[in-house]
Design a protein around this motif. Structure first.
Motif, mmCIF file in Angstrom:
data_model
loop_
_atom_site.group_PDB
_atom_site.id
_atom_site.type_symbol
_atom_site.label_atom_id
_atom_site.label_comp_id
_atom_site.label_asym_id
_atom_site.label_seq_id
_atom_site.Cartn_x
_atom_site.Cartn_y
_atom_site.Cartn_z
ATOM 1 N N MET A 119 0.802 -1.221 -0.115
ATOM 2 C CA MET A 119 0.058 -0.178 0.106
ATOM 3 C C MET A 119 0.825 1.206 0.001
ATOM 4 S SD MET A 119 -3.078 -0.963 -0.290
ATOM 5 C CE MET A 119 -2.566 -1.905 -1.334
ATOM 6 N N ALA A 120 2.194 1.293 0.683
ATOM 7 C CA ALA A 120 2.929 2.314 0.545
ATOM 8 C C ALA A 120 3.480 2.496 -0.705
ATOM 9 C CB ALA A 120 4.056 2.152 1.805
ATOM 10 N N VAL A 121 3.870 1.461 -1.151
ATOM 11 C CA VAL A 121 4.436 1.698 -2.849
ATOM 12 C C VAL A 121 3.442 2.178 -3.675
ATOM 13 C CG1 VAL A 121 5.230 0.499 -4.811
ATOM 14 C CG2 VAL A 121 6.208 -0.106 -2.435
ATOM 15 N N LEU A 122 2.258 1.687 -3.728
ATOM 16 C CA LEU A 122 1.054 2.139 -4.332
ATOM 17 C C LEU A 122 1.033 3.463 -4.102
ATOM 18 C CD1 LEU A 122 -1.642 -0.674 -4.655
ATOM 19 C CD2 LEU A 122 -0.130 0.324 -6.501
ATOM 20 N N LEU A 123 0.756 4.171 -2.862
ATOM 21 C CA LEU A 123 0.581 5.510 -2.745
ATOM 22 C C LEU A 123 1.551 6.488 -2.907
ATOM 23 C CD1 LEU A 123 -1.102 7.416 -0.991
ATOM 24 C CD2 LEU A 123 0.079 7.049 0.981
ATOM 25 N N LEU A 124 2.917 5.859 -3.132
ATOM 26 C CA LEU A 124 3.855 6.755 -3.614
ATOM 27 C C LEU A 124 3.762 6.786 -5.119
ATOM 28 C CD1 LEU A 124 6.657 8.140 -3.096
ATOM 29 C CD2 LEU A 124 7.724 6.010 -3.607
ATOM 30 N N VAL A 125 3.562 5.979 -5.693
ATOM 31 C CA VAL A 125 3.520 5.936 -7.256
ATOM 32 C C VAL A 125 2.191 6.756 -7.404
ATOM 33 C CG1 VAL A 125 3.139 4.542 -9.236
ATOM 34 C CG2 VAL A 125 4.356 3.685 -7.401
ATOM 35 N N CYS A 126 1.044 6.724 -6.890
ATOM 36 C CA CYS A 126 -0.218 7.552 -7.305
ATOM 37 C C CYS A 126 0.107 8.815 -6.889
ATOM 38 C CB CYS A 126 -1.376 6.863 -6.510
ATOM 39 S SG CYS A 126 -1.825 5.215 -6.936
ATOM 40 N N LEU A 127 0.739 9.209 -6.060
ATOM 41 C CA LEU A 127 0.952 10.686 -5.464
ATOM 42 C C LEU A 127 2.069 11.204 -6.400
ATOM 43 C CD1 LEU A 127 1.004 10.438 -1.465
ATOM 44 C CD2 LEU A 127 -0.879 11.249 -3.049
ATOM 45 N N THR A 128 2.861 10.357 -6.824
ATOM 46 C CA THR A 128 3.689 11.115 -7.913
ATOM 47 C C THR A 128 2.996 11.418 -9.048
ATOM 48 O OG1 THR A 128 5.630 9.648 -6.788
ATOM 49 C CG2 THR A 128 5.920 10.664 -9.072
ATOM 50 N N GLN A 129 2.314 10.275 -9.625
ATOM 51 C CA GLN A 129 1.730 10.470 -10.896
ATOM 52 C C GLN A 129 0.807 11.552 -10.801
ATOM 53 O OE1 GLN A 129 3.099 8.834 -13.587
ATOM 54 N NE2 GLN A 129 4.405 8.245 -12.042
ATOM 55 N N ALA A 130 0.088 11.816 -9.711
ATOM 56 C CA ALA A 130 -1.032 12.968 -9.753
ATOM 57 C C ALA A 130 -0.122 14.100 -9.565
ATOM 58 C CB ALA A 130 -1.764 12.596 -8.329
ATOM 59 N N TRP A 131 0.864 14.397 -8.886
ATOM 60 C CA TRP A 131 1.651 15.658 -8.693
ATOM 61 C C TRP A 131 2.139 16.003 -10.172
ATOM 62 C CZ3 TRP A 131 7.047 16.374 -9.513
ATOM 63 C CH2 TRP A 131 7.398 17.701 -9.164
ATOM 64 N N LEU A 132 2.600 15.123 -10.983
ATOM 65 C CA LEU A 132 3.043 15.375 -12.374
ATOM 66 C C LEU A 132 2.002 15.736 -13.204
ATOM 67 C CD1 LEU A 132 5.406 12.252 -13.037
ATOM 68 C CD2 LEU A 132 6.025 14.615 -12.616
ATOM 69 N N LEU A 133 0.715 15.304 -13.011
ATOM 70 C CA LEU A 133 -0.402 15.499 -13.981
ATOM 71 C C LEU A 133 -0.961 16.782 -13.442
ATOM 72 C CD1 LEU A 133 -2.908 12.352 -14.361
ATOM 73 C CD2 LEU A 133 -1.611 13.577 -16.152
ATOM 74 N N TRP A 134 -0.890 17.313 -12.339
ATOM 75 C CA TRP A 134 -1.400 18.549 -11.722
ATOM 76 C C TRP A 134 -0.302 19.664 -12.260
ATOM 77 C CZ3 TRP A 134 -4.527 21.643 -10.247
ATOM 78 C CH2 TRP A 134 -4.368 22.822 -9.606
ATOM 79 N N LYS A 135 1.035 19.359 -12.298
ATOM 80 C CA LYS A 135 1.847 20.450 -12.779
ATOM 81 C C LYS A 135 1.633 20.568 -14.303
ATOM 82 C CE LYS A 135 5.914 20.859 -11.610
ATOM 83 N NZ LYS A 135 6.017 22.175 -10.791
ATOM 84 N N PHE A 136 1.548 19.350 -15.009
ATOM 85 C CA PHE A 136 1.391 19.300 -16.196
ATOM 86 C C PHE A 136 -0.118 20.014 -16.942
ATOM 87 C CE2 PHE A 136 -0.776 17.333 -20.098
ATOM 88 C CZ PHE A 136 0.146 17.791 -21.100
ATOM 89 N N ILE A 137 -1.163 19.990 -16.084
ATOM 90 C CA ILE A 137 -2.337 20.697 -16.247
ATOM 91 C C ILE A 137 -2.172 22.099 -16.094
ATOM 92 C CG2 ILE A 137 -4.622 20.984 -15.539
ATOM 93 C CD1 ILE A 137 -4.851 17.755 -14.902
ATOM 94 N N ARG A 138 -1.375 22.690 -14.906
ATOM 95 C CA ARG A 138 -1.287 24.105 -14.624
ATOM 96 C C ARG A 138 -0.527 24.540 -15.710
ATOM 97 N NH1 ARG A 138 1.050 24.984 -8.901
ATOM 98 N NH2 ARG A 138 1.196 27.136 -9.826
ATOM 99 N N PHE A 139 0.578 23.858 -16.249
ATOM 100 C CA PHE A 139 1.535 24.704 -17.344
ATOM 101 C C PHE A 139 0.554 24.839 -18.631
ATOM 102 C CE2 PHE A 139 4.058 23.623 -21.047
ATOM 103 C CZ PHE A 139 4.756 24.307 -21.170
#
Length: 327
Positions: A254-274
């Motif tokens: 669950m910790a590994v999945l949470l890390l991957v999901c948070l990272t991908q969400a953060w990258l998507l958020w920065k991409f959408i803002r850009f």
């Protein structure tokens, strides 16, 4: 870096040797050309291999546009990308078709823990960790501006964290596939930048990269949930076995999945803002162009008419002369 399995050694320059080692030989030639970009004396020659040649600028109502025509130097560029294609074919053959990670998704979690690595895989992970560690002192050596250091540290830390966890937790198969997808997306971005630097009208490649970036995020999330969440969940262990290298427990997964999901969400958020900021700037630029196109020069209207070179008012009287102040 070895691309092919080596079951037997053959004499140098024999047909079997060339077939078995053709990807490594071509890779060395490509690296030799890329090294030429680092030195001023050879950079001009190296660019002949990488960039399209015979470009010229023509003027159109919208501005200047770069156009190209053919010539003998195109053979040099074709040769370079011919070598690149051989390398890519060898990589896909080795890490996608022969190992079968993408064609047989169950191999990503079957027989876990994957403690026995081939030389290529182990060398790849060690090289990746060393590369991202070297990026930390390079921030000082390259005199990166202070305001840009936090952004670089975020990306370096994320790469180090994900690669190190995949290596230490024996999730090397999942890590290989996800890193391949990530680096493929970054390759598309750098290719788009390269063509944009040669000609600013080549901006459509960024749109193609944007689609690929979103697809990469979606595929990364899907494979992570499928392999770590469901695949390893079928053979879950009650506790961690350090000697056997088995870390397949529910909290850790669950910790590994949470890390991957948070990272991908953060990258998507920065991409959408850009993309939103870029879209607003484009709309403002288009609105400014429309306003400048519809704006007409102001006309100065003078009342009266000319008679014998003197301006007469509408009632026939001459305008009052302007008094000149004496100094």
């Amino acid at each position: 870096m070895a691309f092919r399995r080596r079951n037997k050694s053959y004499p140098f320059f024999s047909q079997e040797f060339l077939i078995q080692n053709h990807a490594d030989i071509v890779f060395c030639l490509v690296v030799f050309i890329l090294i030429g970009l680092m030195f001023e004396a050879t950079a001009k020659t190296a660019f002949l291999f990488i960039l399209p040649q015979y470009n010229s600028s023509i003027s159109i109502p919208e501005g200047e546009v770069s156009v190209y025509h053919c010539g003998w130097r195109d053979c040099v560029t074709i040769l370079f990308y011919f070598l690149i294609t051989i390398i890519l074919h060898a990589v896909v053959q080795e890490y996608v078709l022969d190992e079968g990670y993408l064609l047989n998704l169950s191999s990503l979690w079957e027989n876990y823990p994957h403690v026995h690595l081939r030389f290529q895989v182990k060398f790849f992970y060690l090289f990746q960790i060393a590369y991202w560690l070297h990026a930390l002192p390079e921030l000082y050596f390259q005199k990166v501006r202070k305001e840009e250091i936090p952004r670089h540290l975020k990306y370096i830390s994320l790469y180090l964290l994900h690669i190190s966890l995949a290596y230490l937790l024996n999730l090397t198969r999942v890590g290989l596939v996800l890193l391949f997808l990530q680096y493929l997306s970054e390759l598309g971005f750098h290719v788009a930048r390269l063509f944009y630097f040669t000609d600013e009208s080549h901006h459509k490649l960024f749109d193609m990269w944007a689609v690929g970036f979103i697809l990469t995020r979606m595929v990364t999330l899907t494979l992570s949930v499928l392999a770590v969440g469901f695949g390893l969940g079928r053979v879950e262990s009650q506790g961690m076995d350090w000697e056997a290298g088995n870390f397949n427990t529910l909290p850790l997964r669950m910790a590994v999945l949470l890390l991957v999901c948070l990272t991908q969400a953060w990258l998507l958020w920065k991409f959408i803002r850009f993309q939103l900021r870029r879209w607003r700037e484009y709309r403002q630029e288009q609105a400014a162009r429309r306003r400048s196109a519809t704006r007409q020069p102001a006309r100065t209207v003078k009342s009266g008419h000319h008679e014998n070179g003197v301006i007469k008012a509408e009632n026939g009287a001459s305008p009052r002369p302007k008094k000149i102040k004496t100094p």
